[in-house]
Design a protein around this motif. Sequence first.
Motif, PDB file in Angstrom:
ATOM      1  N   UNK A  90     -33.695 -37.208  33.201  1.00  0.00           N
ATOM      2  CA  UNK A  90     -34.649 -38.104  31.564  1.00  0.00           C
ATOM      3  C   UNK A  90     -33.267 -38.558  30.636  1.00  0.00           C
ATOM      4  N   UNK A  91     -31.736 -37.734  30.882  1.00  0.00           N
ATOM      5  CA  UNK A  91     -31.305 -38.766  29.977  1.00  0.00           C
ATOM      6  C   UNK A  91     -30.329 -39.568  30.695  1.00  0.00           C
ATOM      7  N   UNK A  92     -30.588 -39.466  32.557  1.00  0.00           N
ATOM      8  CA  UNK A  92     -29.886 -40.608  33.615  1.00  0.00           C
ATOM      9  C   UNK A  92     -30.626 -41.743  33.428  1.00  0.00           C
ATOM     10  N   UNK A  93     -32.393 -41.380  33.797  1.00  0.00           N
ATOM     11  CA  UNK A  93     -33.282 -42.961  33.375  1.00  0.00           C
ATOM     12  C   UNK A  93     -32.679 -43.384  32.349  1.00  0.00           C
ATOM     13  N   UNK A  94     -32.324 -42.780  31.262  1.00  0.00           N
ATOM     14  CA  UNK A  94     -32.276 -43.451  29.795  1.00  0.00           C
ATOM     15  C   UNK A  94     -30.753 -44.525  29.818  1.00  0.00           C
ATOM     16  N   UNK A  95     -29.902 -44.019  30.724  1.00  0.00           N
ATOM     17  CA  UNK A  95     -28.351 -44.626  30.379  1.00  0.00           C
ATOM     18  C   UNK A  95     -28.842 -45.361  31.412  1.00  0.00           C
ATOM     19  N   UNK A  96     -29.340 -45.606  32.956  1.00  0.00           N
ATOM     20  CA  UNK A  96     -29.973 -46.516  33.886  1.00  0.00           C
ATOM     21  C   UNK A  96     -30.170 -47.493  33.121  1.00  0.00           C
ATOM     22  N   UNK A  97     -31.530 -47.087  31.668  1.00  0.00           N
ATOM     23  CA  UNK A  97     -32.006 -47.820  31.060  1.00  0.00           C
ATOM     24  C   UNK A  97     -31.150 -49.264  30.676  1.00  0.00           C
ATOM     25  N   UNK A  98     -30.114 -48.841  30.378  1.00  0.00           N
ATOM     26  CA  UNK A  98     -29.611 -49.446  29.391  1.00  0.00           C
ATOM     27  C   UNK A  98     -27.951 -49.946  29.837  1.00  0.00           C
ATOM     28  N   UNK A  99     -27.602 -49.180  31.411  1.00  0.00           N
ATOM     29  CA  UNK A  99     -26.919 -49.878  32.014  1.00  0.00           C
ATOM     30  C   UNK A  99     -27.040 -50.015  32.877  1.00  0.00           C
ATOM     31  N   UNK A 100     -26.906 -51.659  33.360  1.00  0.00           N
ATOM     32  CA  UNK A 100     -27.309 -51.960  35.027  1.00  0.00           C
ATOM     33  C   UNK A 100     -27.065 -53.316  35.058  1.00  0.00           C
ATOM     34  N   UNK A 101     -27.420 -54.068  36.244  1.00  0.00           N
ATOM     35  CA  UNK A 101     -27.344 -55.656  36.427  1.00  0.00           C
ATOM     36  C   UNK A 101     -28.520 -56.113  35.266  1.00  0.00           C
ATOM     37  N   UNK A 102     -29.320 -55.627  35.048  1.00  0.00           N
ATOM     38  CA  UNK A 102     -30.136 -56.114  34.427  1.00  0.00           C
ATOM     39  C   UNK A 102     -29.388 -56.759  32.545  1.00  0.00           C
ATOM     40  N   UNK A 103     -29.764 -55.106  32.119  1.00  0.00           N
ATOM     41  CA  UNK A 103     -28.530 -55.296  30.770  1.00  0.00           C
ATOM     42  C   UNK A 103     -27.773 -56.222  31.123  1.00  0.00           C
ATOM     43  N   UNK A 104     -26.895 -56.219  32.444  1.00  0.00           N
ATOM     44  CA  UNK A 104     -25.384 -57.591  32.273  1.00  0.00           C
ATOM     45  C   UNK A 104     -26.548 -59.136  32.182  1.00  0.00           C
ATOM     46  N   UNK A 105     -27.269 -58.947  32.687  1.00  0.00           N
ATOM     47  CA  UNK A 105     -28.142 -60.851  32.700  1.00  0.00           C
ATOM     48  C   UNK A 105     -28.445 -60.679  31.248  1.00  0.00           C
ATOM     49  N   UNK A 106     -28.857 -59.574  30.229  1.00  0.00           N
ATOM     50  CA  UNK A 106     -29.408 -59.998  29.403  1.00  0.00           C
ATOM     51  C   UNK A 106     -28.383 -60.136  28.433  1.00  0.00           C
ATOM     52  N   UNK A 107     -27.141 -59.455  28.818  1.00  0.00           N
ATOM     53  CA  UNK A 107     -26.178 -59.754  27.432  1.00  0.00           C
ATOM     54  C   UNK A 107     -25.749 -60.804  27.885  1.00  0.00           C
ATOM     55  N   UNK A 108     -25.456 -60.939  29.065  1.00  0.00           N
ATOM     56  CA  UNK A 108     -23.830 -62.361  29.178  1.00  0.00           C
ATOM     57  C   UNK A 108     -25.131 -63.393  28.937  1.00  0.00           C
ATOM     58  N   UNK A 109     -26.390 -63.831  29.767  1.00  0.00           N
ATOM     59  CA  UNK A 109     -26.935 -65.057  30.059  1.00  0.00           C
ATOM     60  C   UNK A 109     -27.804 -65.093  28.769  1.00  0.00           C
ATOM     61  N   UNK A 110     -28.013 -64.465  27.648  1.00  0.00           N
ATOM     62  CA  UNK A 110     -28.948 -64.472  26.767  1.00  0.00           C
ATOM     63  C   UNK A 110     -28.523 -64.156  25.277  1.00  0.00           C
ATOM     64  N   UNK A 111     -28.172 -62.994  25.003  1.00  0.00           N
ATOM     65  CA  UNK A 111     -27.079 -62.647  24.074  1.00  0.00           C
ATOM     66  C   UNK A 111     -25.784 -63.429  24.000  1.00  0.00           C
ATOM     67  N   UNK A 112     -25.388 -63.994  25.057  1.00  0.00           N
ATOM     68  CA  UNK A 112     -23.705 -64.970  24.996  1.00  0.00           C
ATOM     69  C   UNK A 112     -22.912 -63.815  24.806  1.00  0.00           C
ATOM     70  N   UNK A 113     -22.854 -62.408  25.132  1.00  0.00           N
ATOM     71  CA  UNK A 113     -21.538 -61.888  25.627  1.00  0.00           C
ATOM     72  C   UNK A 113     -20.633 -62.054  26.313  1.00  0.00           C
TER      73      UNK A 113
END
Length: 210
Positions: free
Chosen positions: A152-175
Amino acid sequence: MSTKYHETGRAGQKSRTRSALIASARELVARAGRPPTVAEAAEAASISRTTAYRYFPTQRSLLIAAHPETEATSMLPSNIGDDPEQRLEAAVRGFLAMVIDTEAQQRTMLRLSLEADATLRDLPLRQGRAIGWFTEALDPLIPQLGVDGVHKVAVGVRAVAGIEALVWLVDIAGMTKGDAVEQMVWSSIAVLRRALSESPASQVQTRRRL
């Protein structure tokens, strides 16, 4: 059980041919930002189309083999200890370094993984390979959280770390990518700490202090 073409006869030469096709596919993805066809990969590798299709009958099979996550077996350094936070941070940073290093391929595979086509279910992003790496990092916590809890923890970590999160943080949040990595590492550790605070052992210790 059927034997794959590259595993029969002249294994050395066939392995080199297969590797050349995979390398050309990866280069084409990085250069064009779109999934290449088997024919395009064959042309780039100076290999005949007929030969290429013996190794990869479909574009999908080529892309699966070319995805960088299919090669990695672990994200932990050999000298890592048993501290769960250190292990998880190392695994997350290793995973994210690979994601950024192969970002064009990752974005292409992400687009494909979002398609509704059921035949794409065996794409790497749909197989959850990273969850296995994070589970390995969290193995020392099995006595405390149990196998299901660690998963469950591993799934939770994958939900916040990966290409999906990178795309949002860089393309949308401007980081910047560097800041995005730090955000994902922070979020991953936060998921772990929350799980530990809710574990039965932690709750027992809290009651004892009270």
